[in-house]
Design an enzyme around this catalytic site. Structure first.
Site, short mmCIF file in Angstrom:
data_model
loop_
_atom_site.label_atom_id
_atom_site.label_comp_id
_atom_site.label_asym_id
_atom_site.label_seq_id
_atom_site.Cartn_x
_atom_site.Cartn_y
_atom_site.Cartn_z
N LYS A 469 -100.16 82.25 -5.35
CA LYS A 469 -99.46 81.46 -4.32
C LYS A 469 -98.62 80.43 -5.06
O LYS A 469 -99.16 79.56 -5.75
CB LYS A 469 -100.49 80.78 -3.42
N ASP A 471 -96.38 77.41 -4.92
CA ASP A 471 -96.11 76.33 -3.98
C ASP A 471 -95.00 75.42 -4.51
O ASP A 471 -94.67 75.44 -5.71
CB ASP A 471 -97.42 75.54 -3.79
N ASN A 473 -93.92 71.41 -3.25
CA ASN A 473 -94.28 70.49 -2.17
C ASN A 473 -93.43 69.25 -1.99
O ASN A 473 -93.89 68.30 -1.35
CB ASN A 473 -95.74 70.06 -2.34
N ASP A 541 -97.81 75.21 7.32
CA ASP A 541 -99.12 74.56 7.19
C ASP A 541 -99.76 74.36 8.56
O ASP A 541 -100.91 73.94 8.64
CB ASP A 541 -98.97 73.21 6.48
C1 DGJ Z 1 -99.09 72.91 0.61
C2 DGJ Z 1 -99.44 74.30 1.07
O1 DGJ Z 1 -98.65 74.67 2.14
C3 DGJ Z 1 -100.91 74.35 1.42
O2 DGJ Z 1 -101.23 75.61 1.92
C4 DGJ Z 1 -101.72 74.02 0.20
O3 DGJ Z 1 -101.53 75.01 -0.76
C5 DGJ Z 1 -101.30 72.66 -0.34
N1 DGJ Z 1 -99.89 72.57 -0.54
C6 DGJ Z 1 -102.02 72.37 -1.63
O4 DGJ Z 1 -101.59 71.21 -2.20
#
Ligand code: DGJ
Length: 719
Positions: A469, A471, A473, A541
C-alpha cells in the site's frame, strides 16, 4: 482503419465505435477541429469555412475559429494550449501545420503514464507536426483513436528548434472546441473522507474552472470534466468527457465564446507549471483521454472503465481477482505488536481472508504520526523477529502478507532528515510548512529517487511481501527544489511527478508479482496516472457504508470497480460515528476490492459468522464485479435508494446491488429497471425465482428494503 486521411480536403477522420473526431488543416495551415461526436462516415463531412466566420464583422475570425491547438497573440484570446514566453519577451505563438502522418497502434509516452495497445489493430495514431517559423518552436500533437470505442487520446511534445531559449508557460493536453452551448457541466468534488461527489451544474456564459495546485490530483477535485446536454441522464443523451492521465496539479475548464461555441480544456495547471526550453530541449504534456457518449453517463463511464481496466492498468494483477484482505489500520492504529497482529490474522484466516496487510507504524520508532518517515527499518520492539518473522507466521496461517509505505515523505524527526535536510521541498529562508508532522521529499532529484528505490526494494527483498500500500499523506507547500536554479524553480512540480513515475516504474518492474495499491489519505490521488502503475487505489478513508455509497457512485463516473479498494470497518464508524449492520457494510464493500479494516478478534460471534458468509459470497462474485459492465441505476445523491449492477460480458450473470439509507414512512417498495440484459433470456435468482430479461429491463424488479441502512444483493444467472 479507424484513421482515414482525406488528402484532397486535408481532413483526418478518427472514427471508432460510434464516435468521430475530425481534424482539418485550413488554407492558412491552422489545425481545426470540425467535429467531435457521433460517427460521421469517412470523407463525408461537408465543411465550409464560412460556417464559422461569415458572420464575423468587427471581431477577428481567428477569435472564434475551432482551433484544436489554440495559441495567443494573433487574434485568439482564450487560454492557450501551448503558451510560450519568447526570448524577446513577447508571448506570440503562431503554430502552423507542417505535415502529418499516420501509424498503426499507439506509441508510449516516454516517462509518463499513458493508455496503450497490445496489438496495433486496436488503434491508429495521427502525429501532427506544427511549427512557429519565427521562433523555431516545434510541436508534435499525438492523436490516437481506439477502434472499438472511439476514445481519443491526445498529448503534446514541444521542442525548441530555434537558437534562443523559450519558456513554456502553458501546455494543455487537450483544448477541444464543441459546436454546442447551453450544456451542463459535471465534475467530481470533495475533500478528505468525502472524495468525488458528483457535481452537475449549468454551463452559463462565463468560464468554469476546476483545478489542483496541491502537487497531487487531490481530494478536492479529480482530473475529469464532462459537458452534456441538459436532458442527458444515466441512460441517454450526449456527453463529452475529458480525463487526464496525471497525478499532479492540473486544471480543467470550459468556456463559451462569443459565437456561442464551447471549449473544453484539460492539462497541467498553468499556475504551477513553467518550463525553460534551451535550444534543442523538449518537454511533453501528460495524456488527455477524450470520451464521447451518445448513451448517457453510463455509456461514458463504461467506456472509461473498459479502457482504464484493460489498457491503462498493467501488470500481473491487471486481469486477476484481487485477494480478500484484512488491514490493521483502523483495528489497531499505531498500537500493535506481533502477537496482536497474529491474533487478528488468525481470526481473519478462519473466515477465509487471504491477505494480511500491516499498515503504518512498523518502522523506525513510529508510535504516532510525528516521526520516522524515511527510516524504512523495522521497529524491533514491535516486531522482534522482523518483517520476515511476521511474514513467515502469516504465511504459516495460509495467508499472504502485505505492507504499508509512505516513501515520498520524510519526518523532521528521522535519521533521513538529519542526514539530508535539503532533500525536502523547501525554499531557503522560509519556514518548511509541516502537515501531519511531515515534509515532502524532493522527488525531482535523482539522488532522492534512487534513495527511495533502494530503501523500498531492500524492504521488499527482506521478506515475503506480496502486496504494497503506497500512501502519500500531505500536499505540497513551498513546492520548490533546492537543486534547481532560479529560472527553473517552477519546473519542480512537474519534475517531481516525472521523478515519482520513474521511481514507480523501477520498483514495479523489479517486483512484478507484487500487488500495488495506491493511497493518499484515502482517495487524494485517485487518478489515471497512478492507475498505470498500480491497478487499485484506496477509495477513501471514510469507510462508513452510507457515505461509501456516494463515494463509490461518484468514483464510478471515471474509474472501474476493479480500481476501488472497499473495506468493512468497525461500528460505530470512526469517521461518522454511524452504526450500520455488518450485512450492509459488506454488501457495499463487495462492489470493489473487498477487505476488512478492523480488529477481527473483537467481533461478536454473529458478526464473525456474517463476515464469513460475506467472504464466501465475495469469492463467488469477484470476477463479475472486477470485469462486468457496471450500470448505475439509482443515485445516492438524489434519494434514499442507491442501486447499481454488474453485467457479465456475455450477459449471463448479473449482480444487482440495492441499498437504502434512511427509511421514509409510508413509502412504496422501490422498483428497479435493470439494463444490458438479454431480453429473451430467463434469469434465475438464488432463491429459485425466474425472471425474463425484457421484463427485468422494461418493467423492473420490485424490492422492499425495511428500516434504515438496509441492502439487498441479488445474483441472477441465465439458464
Ligand atoms: C492514510 C491512509 O488513507 C490510511 O488508510 C492509513 O494508511 C493511514 N494513512 C496511515 O497513516
Amino acid at each position: 482503419m479507424p484513421l482515414f486521411i482525406d488528402a484532397s480536403s486535408r481532413t483526418a477522420y478518427l472514427t471508432g465505435g460510434n464516435t468521430s473526431y475530425i481534424l482539418h488543416v485550413d488554407e492558412n495551415n491552422r489545425l481545426l477541429n470540425l467535429h467531435w461526436g457521433s460517427a460521421v462516415p469517412d470523407g463525408s463531412l461537408c465543411w465550409n469555412p464560412d460556417d464559422y466566420r461569415s458572420f464575423v464583422s468587427f471581431d477577428l475570425p481567428l477569435s472564434i475559429a475551432p482551433l484544436d491547438l489554440p495559441c495567443v497573440g494573433a487574434g485568439w484570446y482564450g487560454t492557450p494550449s501551448v503558451g510560450i514566453r519568447n526570448h524577446s519577451g513577447d508571448d506570440i505563438t503562431d503554430l502552423r501545420v507542417v505535415s502529418w502522418n499516420a501509424q498503426p497502434g499507439k506509441p508510449p509516452l516516454p516517462g509518463l503514464p499513458a493508455t496503450y495497445t497490445e496489438d496495433d489493430a486496436e488503434a491508429d495514431t495521427l502525429s501532427v507536426f506544427l511549427e512557429d517559423s519565427l521562433t523555431g518552436l516545434a510541436v508534435t500533437a499525438l492523436y490516437t483513436v481506439f477502434a472499438d470505442s472511439g476514445v481519443i487520446t491526445r498529448s503534446l511534445s514541444v521542442r525548441n528548434g530555434g537558437s534562443s531559449p523559450l519558456r513554456v508557460i502553458s501546455l494543455l493536453s487537450a483544448s477541444v472546441p464543441l459546436w454546442e452551448n447551453n450544456l451542463d457541466i459535471i465534475h467530481l468534488k470533495g475533500s478528505w473522507a468525502r472524495e468525488r461527489a458528483v457535481v452537475r451544474t449549468r454551463q452559463g456564459e462565463g468560464e468554469y474552472r476546476i483545478s489542483s495546485a496541491r502537487g497531487a490530483s487531490g481530494h478536492e477535485e479529480n482530473p475529469f470534466l464532462a459537458l452534456c446536454d441538459t436532458n442527458t441522464d444515466e441512460f441517454s443523451g450526449r456527453v463529452w468527457a475529458a480525463s487526464l492521465v496525471y497525478s499532479g496539479s492540473f486544471m480543467a475548464s470550459c468556456r463559451t465564446d462569443n459565437a456561442f461555441h464551447s471549449r473544453m480544456n484539460i492539462g497541467m495547471n498553468p499556475e504551477t507549471f513553467s518550463w525553460l526550453l534551451a535550444p534543442g530541449e523538449s518537454v511533453c504534456s501528460p495524456e488527455a483521454v477524450l470520451v464521447f457518449s451518445a448513451d448517457g453517463l453510463n455509456g461514458m463511464s463504461q467506456t472509461f472503465h473498459s479502457l482504464y481496466r484493460r489498457r491503462l492498468a498493467r501488470g500481473a494483477w491487471r486481469d486477476r481477482s484481487r485477494p480478500v484482505l484484512i488491514n490493521n489500520w483502523e483495528g489497531t492504529y499505531f498500537s500493535f505488536n506481533a502477537e496482536r497482529l497474529i491474533s487478528i490474522a488468525e481470526k481473519a484466516k478462519d473466515i477465509g481472508v487471504e491477505l494480511f496487510v500491516l499498515d503504518d507504524g512498523w518502522f523506525g520508532k513510529r508510535n504516532s504520526d510525528n516521526c520516522s518517515l524515511g527510516d524504512w527499518v523495522v521497529n524491533p520492539e514491535k516486531l522482534p523477529d522482523g518483517l520476515s518473522g511476521l511474514s513467515d507466521r502469516i504465511h504459516a496461517l495460509g495467508m499472504s502478507f502485505g505492507l504499508w509505505f509512505e516513501p515520498e515523505m520524510v519526518s523532521p524527526d528521522s535519521n533521513l532528515y538529519r542526514s539530508h535536510p535539503d532533500w525536502c521541498l523547501h525554499v531557503d529562508g522560509r519556514p518548511r510548512t509541516e502537515a501531519r508532522n511531515q515534509l515532502i521529499l524532493d522527488l525531482s532529484r535523482r539522488e532522492v529517487q534512487d534513495y527511495i528505490i533502494s530503501a523500498v526494494s531492500r524492504v521488499l527483498s527482506s521478506a515475503r511481501i506480496e502486496y504494497v500500500k503506497w500512501d502519500m499523506n500531505r500536499n505540497m507547500t513551498e513546492p520548490f527544489s533546492a537543486a534547481l536554479p532560479a529560472d527553473r524553480k517552477m519546473e519542480t512540480q512537474h519534475r517531481y511527478m516525472l521523478g515519482l513515475y520513474r521511481v514507480l516504474d523501477e520498483i514495479i518492474s523489479a517486483f512484478p508479482d507484487v500487488l500495488f495499491e495506491s493511497c493518499s489519505g484515502g482517495g487524494g490521488r485517485f487518478d489515471p496516472g497512478m492507475l498505470y502503475y498500480m491497478p487499485q487505489t484506496w477509495t477513501s478513508d471514510d469507510t462508513d457504508a452510507a457515505e461509501r455509497l456516494k463515494l463509490q457512485y461518484g468514483t464510478s463516473f471515471v474509474y472501474p470497480a476493479s480500481a476501488m479498494g472497499a473495506h468493512v470497518s468497525a461500528v460505530p464508524n470512526h469517521q461518522t460515528g454511524r452504526s450500520v449492520s455488518m450485512r450492509m457494510r459488506g454488501e457495499v464493500a463487495l462492489s470493489g476490492n473487498f477487505g476488512f479494516e478492523l480488529d477481527m478478534s473483537r467481533l461478536t460471534q454473529d458478526d464473525l459468522a456474517e463476515a464469513g458468509e460475506l467472504v464466501r459470497r465475495v469469492k463467488a462474485i469477484r470476477d463479475l464485479t472486477r470485469r462486468g459492465t457496471f450500470w448505475r441505476l439509482l443515485s445516492p445523491f438524489e434519494g434514499p435508494y442507491t442501486a447499481w449492477a454488474f453485467v457479465s460480458e456475455d450477459r449471463s450473470r448479473i449482480l444487482l446491488c440495492v441499498y437504502r439509507t434512511l427509511a421514509v414512512p409510508n413509502s412504496p417498495p422501490v422498483r428497479i429497471r435493470l439494463r444490458g440484459l438479454k431480453p429473451d433470456a430467463s434469469y434465475i435468482a438464488e432463491d429459485g425465482s425466474v425472471c425474463n430479461g425484457a421484463a427485468l429491463m422494461n418493467h423492473g424488479l420490485t424490492l422492499h428494503l425495511p428500516g434504515d441502512f438496509s441492502s439487498r444483493v441479488i445474483l441472477l444467472q441465465s439458464e
